[in-house]
Design an enzyme around this catalytic site. Structure first.
Site, PDB file in Angstrom:
ATOM      1  N   SER A 298       0.828  -1.202   0.000  1.00 45.52           N
ATOM      2  CA  SER A 298       0.000   0.000   0.000  1.00 45.52           C
ATOM      3  C   SER A 298       0.868   1.261   0.000  1.00 45.52           C
ATOM      4  CB  SER A 298      -0.957  -0.033   1.198  1.00 45.52           C
ATOM      5  OG  SER A 298      -1.931   0.976   1.107  1.00 45.52           O
TER       6      SER A 298
ATOM      7  N   ASP B 175       0.212  -4.282  -3.787  1.00 40.57           N
ATOM      8  CA  ASP B 175      -1.013  -3.469  -3.801  1.00 40.57           C
ATOM      9  C   ASP B 175      -0.723  -2.002  -3.507  1.00 40.57           C
ATOM     10  OD1 ASP B 175      -3.606  -3.788  -4.550  1.00 40.57           O
ATOM     11  OD2 ASP B 175      -4.397  -4.058  -2.547  1.00 40.57           O
TER      12      ASP B 175
ATOM     13  N   HIS C 296      -7.844  -5.435  -0.483  1.00 39.76           N
ATOM     14  CA  HIS C 296      -6.606  -4.730  -0.133  1.00 39.76           C
ATOM     15  C   HIS C 296      -5.902  -5.319   1.086  1.00 39.76           C
ATOM     16  CE1 HIS C 296      -3.748  -1.499  -0.133  1.00 39.76           C
ATOM     17  NE2 HIS C 296      -4.142  -1.020   1.023  1.00 39.76           N
TER      18      HIS C 296
END
Length: 597
Positions: free
Chosen positions: A359, A384, A447
């Site tokens: 992330s 991600d 996620h």
């Protein structure tokens, strides 16, 4: 005088031992054991940085927002449990960072939920969950058993090296950067799994206000009251200088003469609290996010400096500076007791270090791979990525990615088109430089699929976020693709005795068309749920069929371990698990690998 051991004496073979389940783990949430040939050790290190200072020019209320005072990192590494017995036998590590109740309150604040129900729920589920990793265990000094038992030339060479008392394994290094709300422990399923396959994984706990809550210990010679920060909550041991003189814990610390510390909670963007949302018209607060990435880059450099000290035989010096020790805030009572620093001398390959992050940590990894002054960074693994927070590439070629890259994304982020385009953008940046680059998506994943939360709370992930992939399988696919990538791009001396998972996920991929659009849209959510959850067509019937399938398999397996069959809506024997958006040709991969031969 005893006869010295002969050079051809067969060394003791050691393989991974599964940790015993605690009583709580029989009924409550637990993390699965690692699958590699090594057991996993863990240690916390927090030491002062070489140049404590504010980082970036970002200020609020006339004070700096971000500071760099210490570097905190959790180190996951291959260990040898069979040489530790009796009172010296290491204990497993708590999953929730200490102090656990206060950390739980930090998560409640981050989620904008009242603290009491969050703390109570965590106490009933995972507050006391333990990692299948052992604190301060002995660094492994052996090659995996299966390699040494191999009858071929590789096994013969491994046996010769293991039989030589002057020869010890050296392990490749990965530096891991967490995402928003994360910590050094909440990606333990990935970090520990990589360590079980023979990596030293350094998980940094960032002090940039991106985590839910972190505690920064300060050396006793630091005047805490002189530290300027608009966001840090300072606690000192000096009369009249505490934030709350009635706080019993502060008074106890003053009485015991313990080190001062400050607390950093999640920092909200100014006048733009929801800058992570795809629907935020103001977009990402690049002023704050770029400053945070700047601090993260400095923390990565400090972490590498500590690794250099350990690898060069100065582990005792690091231990003497360590602030995570008995009595100090957020510390284990064990500290670094029991670590034999001589074992760490020359134990790591500090060239071609892998940068890895999830992330916002993926955005950090992109920026680290753009920094050509960090010659020891060899490649990047991006999980991600929050592409919107990634600073734009510079016009100068020296400010662009020129290192091998693999991007592994969740399907839910693939349907966030603006973010997907950003990931394509920095992947193209690497490819245009001539570097190998892969861009993949794990089908049915959301996620949080690459965090421990998906493993600990799979039902919530399935119900609230419509995750359709088995969480342990999602972690496995992430690890397997990463290891296959590293097997290609790392120098042979770092991979010669690997026992890494290999499902030919990368080698079997064919060059796809240009990734201008996601491959499929049948799971694409409604507009308001973009980047948050997926859409399950005919959800009730799909869930019912999945339940019957799992129940039938459980009966067929007659009570054997079936954790890998639970919590997933799809049978991945019947459909694709990974979509490939971008990959190099087989010829280019061979050309890259031939340069090492």
């Amino acid at each position: 005088m005893a006869n010295p051991p002969q050079a051809n004496t067969k060394p003791l073979r050691r393989s991974a031992v599964k940790p015993r389940k605690t009583f709580r783990e029989l009924f409550l949430h637990r993390l699965p054991n690692y699958n590699g040939p090594y057991n996993v050790g863990y240690m916390d290190i927090e030491v002062p940085v070489r140049d404590p200072r504010p980082v970036s020019k970002l200020r609020r209320n006339g004070k700096p927002v971000l500071r760099l005072d210490t570097i905190l990192m959790g180190i996951y590494y291959p260990c040898d449990l069979q040489t530790s017995t009796g009172a010296e036998k290491p204990h497993r590590v708590d999953w929730m960072p200490r102090p656990r109740a206060a950390t739980a309150k930090g998560y409640a604040k981050y989620l904008h939920i009242p603290a009491l129900p969050v703390t109570a729920y965590l106490a009933c589920t995972s507050l006391f969950t333990k990692l299948p990793a052992f604190r301060n265990a002995k660094l492994a000094a052996h090659w995996p058993e299966d390699i040494c038992n191999d009858s071929g030339p590789t096994g013969q060479k491994a046996r010769e090296e293991e039989g030589d008392p002057t020869s010890r394994p050296k392990f490749p290094v990965i530096i891991f950067s967490h995402g928003l709300g994360g910590s050094r422990l909440c990606y333990s399923s990935i970090c520990g799994e990589l360590a079980s396959f023979g990596f030293v994984v350094v998980a940094i706990e960032h002090r940039d206000g991106s985590g839910a809550r972190t505690y920064v210990s300060l050396p006793s010679n630091v005047e805490a009251a002189a530290i300027e920060s608009s966001t840090a909550e300072i606690h000192t041991n000096n009369d009249g200088k505490e934030n709350d003189a009635k706080d019993k814990k502060v008074q106890r610390r003053r009485k015991e003469g313990l080190n001062p510390y400050y607390v950093v909670d999640y920092i909200l963007p100014k006048d733009n609290a929801q800058d992570t949302s795809p629907h935020n018209r103001r977009g990402v607060d690049h002023t704050l996010r770029s400053a945070q990435i700047e601090l993260r880059q400095e923390e990565v450099k400090e972490a590498f400096h500590i690794l250099n000290l350990l690898n060069s035989g100065h582990g005792d010096d690091v231990a003497s500076l360590n602030l995570r020790k008995k009595g100090n805030v957020a510390s284990s009572s064990v500290g670094l007791n029991g670590v034999n620093w001589e074992d760490w001398k020359g134990s790591m390959f500090l060239n071609n270090v892998t940068m890895m992050g999830h992330s916002f940590g993926g955005a950090t990894t992109v920026q680290i791979c753009r920094d050509h002054t960090l010659e020891w960074i060899g490649q990047g693994v991006i999980l991600d990525a929050w592409g919107q927070a990634t600073p734009p590439a510079g016009e100068n070629r020296k400010e662009r990615i020129a290192k091998p890259l693999i991007s592994i994304s969740s399907e839910v982020f693939m349907h966030w088109k603006d973010n997907f385009d950003k990931v394509v953008e920095f992947s193209d940046e690497a490819r245009e430089s001539g570097a190998l680059c892969w861009m993949l998506t794990i089908v049915g994943s959301t996620h949080l699929a690459m965090t421990d939360l998906a493993v600990l709370y799979p039902q919530w992930m399935s119900i609230l976020m419509k995750s359709m992939v088995n969480p342990t399988r999602a972690i496995s696919l992430t690890i397997t693709a990463s290891l296959e990538f590293l097997k290609i791009v790392l120098p042979p001396e770092q991979t010669k005795y690997n026992m890494w998972a290999d499902e030919q996920l990368l080698q079997s991929a064919e060059q796809p068309p240009e990734p201008t659009e996601p491959l499929r849209t049948d799971h694409a959510p409604d507009h308001k749920w973009v980047a948050v959850r997926l859409k399950i067509p005919n959800e009730f019937s799909v869930r019912l069929k999945a339940w019957f399938r799992r129940t039938w398999r459980f009966v067929i397996c007659a009570g054997r371990e079936v954790a890998d069959l639970a919590h997933g809506l799809h049978d991945f024997g019947e459909q694709e698990e990974i979509w490939t958006h971008m990959c190099p040709t087989h010829e280019k991969v061979e050309e890259y690998m031939n340069q090492f031969r």
